[in-house]
Design a protein around this motif. Sequence first.
Motif, PDB file in Angstrom:
ATOM      1  N   ALA A  72      27.055 -19.466 -11.972  1.00  0.00           N
ATOM      2  CA  ALA A  72      27.294 -18.013 -12.119  1.00  0.00           C
ATOM      3  C   ALA A  72      26.514 -17.080 -11.891  1.00  0.00           C
ATOM      4  O   ALA A  72      26.821 -15.909 -11.149  1.00  0.00           O
ATOM      5  N   ALA A  73      25.033 -17.413 -11.786  1.00  0.00           N
ATOM      6  CA  ALA A  73      24.019 -16.624 -11.303  1.00  0.00           C
ATOM      7  C   ALA A  73      24.160 -16.159  -9.925  1.00  0.00           C
ATOM      8  O   ALA A  73      23.981 -15.185  -9.444  1.00  0.00           O
ATOM      9  N   ALA A  74      24.430 -17.429  -9.343  1.00  0.00           N
ATOM     10  CA  ALA A  74      24.339 -17.254  -7.846  1.00  0.00           C
ATOM     11  C   ALA A  74      25.763 -16.423  -7.376  1.00  0.00           C
ATOM     12  O   ALA A  74      25.474 -15.742  -6.515  1.00  0.00           O
ATOM     13  N   ALA A  75      26.866 -16.876  -8.023  1.00  0.00           N
ATOM     14  CA  ALA A  75      27.986 -16.088  -7.723  1.00  0.00           C
ATOM     15  C   ALA A  75      27.708 -14.272  -7.977  1.00  0.00           C
ATOM     16  O   ALA A  75      28.187 -13.451  -7.162  1.00  0.00           O
ATOM     17  N   ALA A 113      15.851 -18.640  -6.652  1.00  0.00           N
ATOM     18  CA  ALA A 113      15.071 -19.138  -7.907  1.00  0.00           C
ATOM     19  C   ALA A 113      15.980 -19.597  -9.232  1.00  0.00           C
ATOM     20  O   ALA A 113      15.407 -20.110 -10.084  1.00  0.00           O
ATOM     21  N   LEU A 114      17.008 -18.956  -9.195  1.00  0.00           N
ATOM     22  CA  LEU A 114      17.670 -18.916 -10.453  1.00  0.00           C
ATOM     23  C   LEU A 114      18.552 -20.084 -10.402  1.00  0.00           C
ATOM     24  O   LEU A 114      19.600 -20.366 -11.340  1.00  0.00           O
ATOM     25  N   SER A 115      19.073 -20.647  -8.962  1.00  0.00           N
ATOM     26  CA  SER A 115      20.128 -21.483  -9.118  1.00  0.00           C
ATOM     27  C   SER A 115      19.911 -22.977  -8.730  1.00  0.00           C
ATOM     28  O   SER A 115      18.668 -23.218  -8.564  1.00  0.00           O
ATOM     29  N   SER A 116      20.920 -23.835  -8.866  1.00  0.00           N
ATOM     30  CA  SER A 116      20.454 -25.201  -8.417  1.00  0.00           C
ATOM     31  C   SER A 116      20.425 -25.452  -6.836  1.00  0.00           C
ATOM     32  O   SER A 116      20.678 -24.107  -6.335  1.00  0.00           O
ATOM     33  N   ALA A 117      19.992 -26.350  -6.339  1.00  0.00           N
ATOM     34  CA  ALA A 117      19.986 -26.474  -4.922  1.00  0.00           C
ATOM     35  C   ALA A 117      21.128 -26.078  -4.061  1.00  0.00           C
ATOM     36  O   ALA A 117      21.045 -25.243  -3.317  1.00  0.00           O
ATOM     37  N   ARG A 118      22.379 -26.692  -4.434  1.00  0.00           N
ATOM     38  CA  ARG A 118      23.313 -26.470  -3.978  1.00  0.00           C
ATOM     39  C   ARG A 118      24.074 -25.219  -4.002  1.00  0.00           C
ATOM     40  O   ARG A 118      24.240 -24.583  -3.063  1.00  0.00           O
ATOM     41  N   ALA A 119      23.788 -24.485  -5.249  1.00  0.00           N
ATOM     42  CA  ALA A 119      24.222 -23.000  -5.426  1.00  0.00           C
ATOM     43  C   ALA A 119      23.305 -22.176  -4.523  1.00  0.00           C
ATOM     44  O   ALA A 119      23.925 -21.163  -3.891  1.00  0.00           O
ATOM     45  N   SER A 120      22.215 -22.603  -4.597  1.00  0.00           N
ATOM     46  CA  SER A 120      21.365 -21.528  -3.919  1.00  0.00           C
ATOM     47  C   SER A 120      21.476 -21.491  -2.369  1.00  0.00           C
ATOM     48  O   SER A 120      21.319 -20.626  -1.708  1.00  0.00           O
ATOM     49  N   VAL A 121      21.896 -22.629  -1.796  1.00  0.00           N
ATOM     50  CA  VAL A 121      22.166 -22.848  -0.352  1.00  0.00           C
ATOM     51  C   VAL A 121      23.426 -22.036  -0.082  1.00  0.00           C
ATOM     52  O   VAL A 121      23.306 -21.173   1.105  1.00  0.00           O
ATOM     53  N   VAL A 122      24.559 -21.973  -1.098  1.00  0.00           N
ATOM     54  CA  VAL A 122      25.570 -21.327  -0.866  1.00  0.00           C
ATOM     55  C   VAL A 122      25.371 -19.915  -0.916  1.00  0.00           C
ATOM     56  O   VAL A 122      25.882 -19.266  -0.011  1.00  0.00           O
ATOM     57  N   ALA A 123      24.731 -19.499  -1.976  1.00  0.00           N
ATOM     58  CA  ALA A 123      24.327 -17.866  -2.025  1.00  0.00           C
ATOM     59  C   ALA A 123      23.401 -17.320  -1.129  1.00  0.00           C
ATOM     60  O   ALA A 123      23.920 -16.544  -0.667  1.00  0.00           O
TER      61      ALA A 123
END
Length: 374
Positions: A72-75, A113-123
């Motif tokens: 959610a944070a990444a989105a 910084a706020l997301s998991s590895a996968r979510a941070s890569v997508v974001a």
Amino acid sequence: MHLLAAEQSPRLRARVVAAVAAAIVCLHLGHLAVAAGAHVSIRSGVVVASAAVWAVVLLVAVAAPRGLSSAAAAALHVVGAVAVTADAVWSESPGHDVIVTAGLVSLAISAGALSSARASVVAGSALMLCQGTLVLSQQGTGPLGWYVAVSTVAVTAAACWVSASAREAWRSALADEATRALSDPLTGLLNRRGMVAHFPALRAAAPSGDRVAVVLLDVDAFKAVNDALGHDAGDQVLVAVAEVLRGAVRGGDLAVRLGGEEMAWVGAWPTAEDATAAAERLRAAVASARVPGVEAVTVSAGVAVAGPEPSASAPTTDADLLSRLLVRADRAMYAAKAAGRDRVEVAAATEGVSAAAPTAAASVHGAAAGLAGA
């Protein structure tokens, strides 16, 4: 430090996203105010729309009752990035594209910084796509425009990688520090703080019907070793006993140095007899160990086994149970000392925290017949 904590805490993650969103809304309002004061013609509706999107992001972050998940944070970062990119492309505000291009770098780092590895890569990929689109809209799609766009995105990716590497190094340092805080530096066993920290998990993971128990052991004649051979020899004895203890414990058990020459084995066994047999095997293993320059090393051990809860509606707390087991095991250990050392004594059963174990100070020593097959 706070961003590392936010990775694990949904509520803290929501507070960080809310702070970022509030700051960006203020920047939008400042943009409108400065443009109006300087009599610069801009498409204010585009700026207002972007501010409205970030206001919604702020409300979502503030209103989330349990905080925000990593995804959610990444989105929310991506939605906001699209809004500010549209603002920079269509607001026709001089120099605004420069501010937004730099801001997208900060948003990419924040999302990572706020997301998991996968979510941070997508974001991060989405934010850098916004950044490249913005640069191309301003520089054109010719060779120079593509060069500037690719270079800008590459610099952003490098900044994100440096930030991620720094966070990982800091996380590793914190983990090492936490491990040191819970460990005994000489033996590598848990210290008292580590035992207290890990005991609730051990108790919760104990198989149904098993009884939590403490085997407390004290090195016999340890002061004599120190006095006769020196503290280095004493340290070697402690390390040797710790190695034997470490080899005896099972997965999930706790091997602890309580202080001085006292150590403990905390675990769960099906019966009091099983716990006592394990203590006897440990005692025998220590007696068989050899320390260079030391004639013999033995330990006296006390066993305390927990029993049924006194009340299902008011179960014994972890801290209270551990404290009582340690006290009872300590008394049994001193009984073993008084009975001649190099032996195991079992604490008497006590209501609420002990098992239906042998009566007061029942002892086993050596390869007792009743324990031979355990």
